[in-house]
Design a protein around this motif. Structure first.
Motif, PDB file in Angstrom:
ATOM      1  N   ARG A 147       0.847  -1.193   0.000  1.00 55.83           N
ATOM      2  CA  ARG A 147       0.000   0.000   0.000  1.00 55.83           C
ATOM      3  C   ARG A 147       0.884   1.246   0.000  1.00 55.83           C
ATOM      4  NH1 ARG A 147      -4.459  -1.409   4.644  1.00 55.83           N
ATOM      5  NH2 ARG A 147      -5.282   0.598   3.914  1.00 55.83           N
ATOM      6  N   PRO A 148       1.688   1.444  -1.043  1.00 55.41           N
ATOM      7  CA  PRO A 148       2.649   2.557  -1.053  1.00 55.41           C
ATOM      8  C   PRO A 148       1.987   3.934  -0.969  1.00 55.41           C
ATOM      9  CG  PRO A 148       2.495   1.555  -3.243  1.00 55.41           C
ATOM     10  CD  PRO A 148       1.769   0.649  -2.302  1.00 55.41           C
ATOM     11  N   ALA A 149       0.828   4.094  -1.545  1.00 54.10           N
ATOM     12  CA  ALA A 149       0.160   5.404  -1.499  1.00 54.10           C
ATOM     13  C   ALA A 149      -0.261   5.741  -0.072  1.00 54.10           C
ATOM     14  CB  ALA A 149      -1.046   5.412  -2.432  1.00 54.10           C
ATOM     15  N   ASP A 150      -0.840   4.750   0.629  1.00 51.54           N
ATOM     16  CA  ASP A 150      -1.237   4.982   2.027  1.00 51.54           C
ATOM     17  C   ASP A 150      -0.002   5.255   2.890  1.00 51.54           C
ATOM     18  OD1 ASP A 150      -3.913   4.613   1.448  1.00 51.54           O
ATOM     19  OD2 ASP A 150      -3.871   2.472   1.900  1.00 51.54           O
ATOM     20  N   ALA A 151       1.047   4.480   2.679  1.00 55.19           N
ATOM     21  CA  ALA A 151       2.266   4.675   3.463  1.00 55.19           C
ATOM     22  C   ALA A 151       2.868   6.046   3.196  1.00 55.19           C
ATOM     23  CB  ALA A 151       3.281   3.577   3.137  1.00 55.19           C
ATOM     24  N   LEU A 152       2.835   6.487   1.923  1.00 53.46           N
ATOM     25  CA  LEU A 152       3.381   7.798   1.576  1.00 53.46           C
ATOM     26  C   LEU A 152       2.660   8.904   2.339  1.00 53.46           C
ATOM     27  CD1 LEU A 152       5.180   9.627  -0.149  1.00 53.46           C
ATOM     28  CD2 LEU A 152       3.440   9.514  -1.966  1.00 53.46           C
TER      29      LEU A 152
END
Length: 561
Positions: free
Chosen positions: A488-493
């Motif tokens: 979930r790179p977008a959430d982590a970002l």
């Protein structure tokens, strides 16, 4: 080639003193004065924090040795002052042999002269010396009183030696005068020891006890920062023990005195151990000693000294039941005392009784949340070894219910997995944590334990959902982002950017390290999302806004940001 004199060299000094004291001794070379060379010794005065008397023994059978009356030296250490004297002697090594020969000749001349004096001349010489030298007169007066069998006279002299009056201003001995007082007080030990050696050990016992009392009374009026009075107290205790071994006093009377002394106000100074007197007391005296100790404890069950004395005597006598009874009389509400009893019984090889005592704590504990966690661990370990896995799970479940912490959750999980019932137990544990997450947290800066538990289970999706629903602290959000970044790179970002913002308004190397770590995570998320240009723009803007923070810029350069 290294300088050396009769085993004295820089290498031997360093070996005896250690690198630290040796290096510090180098700074005291100019503080050495009054060097006097004898046949086998060298003495001097070294001026440090105080004025210290130092002696090197050059021909000791065991090698180089030395003594110094500084606090560190009095503990038996080869101190920096001894190093300074040793280096001073090495610097004079060319003249040292001649100085030693001269010292030997002087000693021989003095011995020959004294040997040639008549009895009257020797008496006149002694009278002359003691008239001028008060420290010499007092020990001689003590010897004279002892030789006459004058116990009252010896007692009077010891009282004088322990009197702070001559050293006290306004009733208090200041630090500057404390050493002189303790030097004088220490002569009382020699007097008592001499009594024992002369066959008057019974008198030595009486005077040793009185000297301990007088010394203890003086402690409050002396600045004993260096602990010299404690050394005299220990020496008096040794003198008392030696006198008892020589005189064989009545065992019952000695037992009474030992208990009253150990439980009184003077023991901190002398630190007498009644078990050291076991050979003097014999079976009869030890029985009286134990009886008196138990009686004192029963009269004051909350007294630490009384309890410790009874416990030591019981253990020394191998009476485990007495130890158990003592602890059982004062059970702690946390269950800690039950655990102590279990430990004593385990040591005695009575494991079944030990487990029984530990289990007995559970009904007695009023609040399972306040129970000693070591007791819970002990019981679960014993249950597991006895193949009572359901009992271990039940206890962990109850403890977790009372204290729903991450640690208790982890312990419950381990016990339930061992019993192959974790899935069922997990559902109930998480239900409890969800209910707890809905209530206000005791610590405003700490997030719900539910999030930590799910993170610890590596159930990232459930943990993320719980954090969104019940909230989470910054530490938890950072852990969530780290675990979810791959999927979930977008959430982590979004998490990383949110955590970065307040750090940009702070300064300090620790902050800069945290900030750079977050920037590296932000770069990784953008790479996973295929938006590296956005990362470059973000970092460039940040560098422009904070270019005056040189340490931050340096760290970013080191990491290619």
């Amino acid at each position: 080639m290294e300088r050396s004199v009769h085993g004295l060299c820089e290498e031997s000094l360093r070996a005896l003193a250690g690198a630290r004291s040796f290096d510090r001794g180098l700074g005291y070379l100019d503080a050495v004065s009054g060097v006097e060379v004898g046949d086998t010794w060298v003495t001097a005065t070294v001026h440090g924090t105080e004025r210290y008397e130092v002696e090197l023994i050059l021909d000791d059978p065991e090698g180089l040795a030395g003594e110094c009356d500084c606090p560190y030296g009095l503990e038996g250490n080869f101190c920096k002052h001894l190093v300074a004297l040793g280096l001073t002697v090495l610097a004079q090594q060319e003249t040292l042999p001649e100085q030693r020969r001269s010292a030997q000749e002087r000693a021989q001349d003095l011995d020959a002269w004294l040997s040639g004096l008549s009895r009257q001349e020797l008496l006149a010489l002694v009278h002359e010396q003691i008239a001028e030298d008060r420290p010499l007169r007092r020990p001689l007066e003590l010897r004279a009183a002892s030789a006459r069998g004058d116990l009252a006279g010896v007692r009077a002299r010891i009282r004088e030696l322990l009197d702070i009056g001559p050293f006290a201003q306004y009733g208090y001995v200041a630090y500057a005068d404390a050493r002189a007082y303790t030097d004088q007080a220490g002569q009382s030990v020699s007097a008592i020891t001499a009594l024992t050696a002369s066959g008057r050990a019974a008198d030595a016992i009486v005077l040793a006890r009185e000297a301990m009392r007088l010394l203890a009374e003086s402690v409050e009026s002396v600045d004993d920062s260096d602990g010299w009075l404690g050394q005299i107290g220990a020496a008096l205790a040794d003198a008392h023990l030696d006198a008892c071994r020589a005189a064989h006093p009545d065992p019952g009377e000695l037992a009474h005195w030992l208990v009253s002394h150990v439980l009184g106000d003077f023991d901190d100074l002398t630190d007498i151990d009644p078990l050291d007197y076991e050979d003097v007391l014999g079976e009869q005296g030890m029985a009286v000693l134990r009886e008196l100790a138990v009686g004192a404890w029963r009269a004051n069950r909350t007294g630490w000294a009384e309890k410790y004395l009874v416990e030591r005597l019981a253990k020394a006598g191998g009476d485990v039941d007495a130890v158990v009874a003592m602890h059982a009389a004062d059970l702690a509400p946390s269950g800690h005392t039950h655990l102590v009893i279990a430990g004593e019984l385990d040591t005695a090889g009575r494991s079944e009784e030990a487990l029984s005592w530990a289990e007995r704590a559970l009904p007695d504990v009023r609040d399972l949340a306040a129970v000693d966690t070591a007791l819970i661990d002990y019981l679960c370990d014993r249950f597991t070894r006895a193949d009572r896995l359901p009992d271990a799970v039940a206890l962990r479940r109850d403890h977790f219910g009372a204290r729903p912490t991450l640690f208790a959750y982890q312990k419950l999980r381990a016990a339930a997995r061992a019993a192959d019932c974790w899935q069922d137990e997990r559902a109930g544990a998480l239900a409890l944590l969800r209910a707890d997450a809905g209530r206000p947290q005791e610590l405003w800066h700490a997030g719900p334990v539910l999030v930590d538990a799910l993170l610890d289970d590596k159930d990232t999706d459930a943990a993320w959902h719980a954090a969104e629903e019940s909230g989470a602290d910054e530490r938890q959000w950072l852990t969530l982002a780290d675990q979810a970044r791959a999927d979930r790179p977008a959430d982590a970002l979004g998490v990383y950017l949110r955590l970065t913002e307040p750090l940009t308004r702070q300064t300090g190397n620790t902050v800069y390290e945290q900030l750079v770590s977050l920037l590296l995570s932000i770069r990784d998320c953008h790479n996973r999302l295929g938006t590296p240009d956005e990362c470059t723009a973000y970092v460039t803007a940040l560098r422009t806004a904070h270019k005056r923070k040189r340490n931050l810029m340096r760290l970013m350069d080191e990491h290619g940001l």
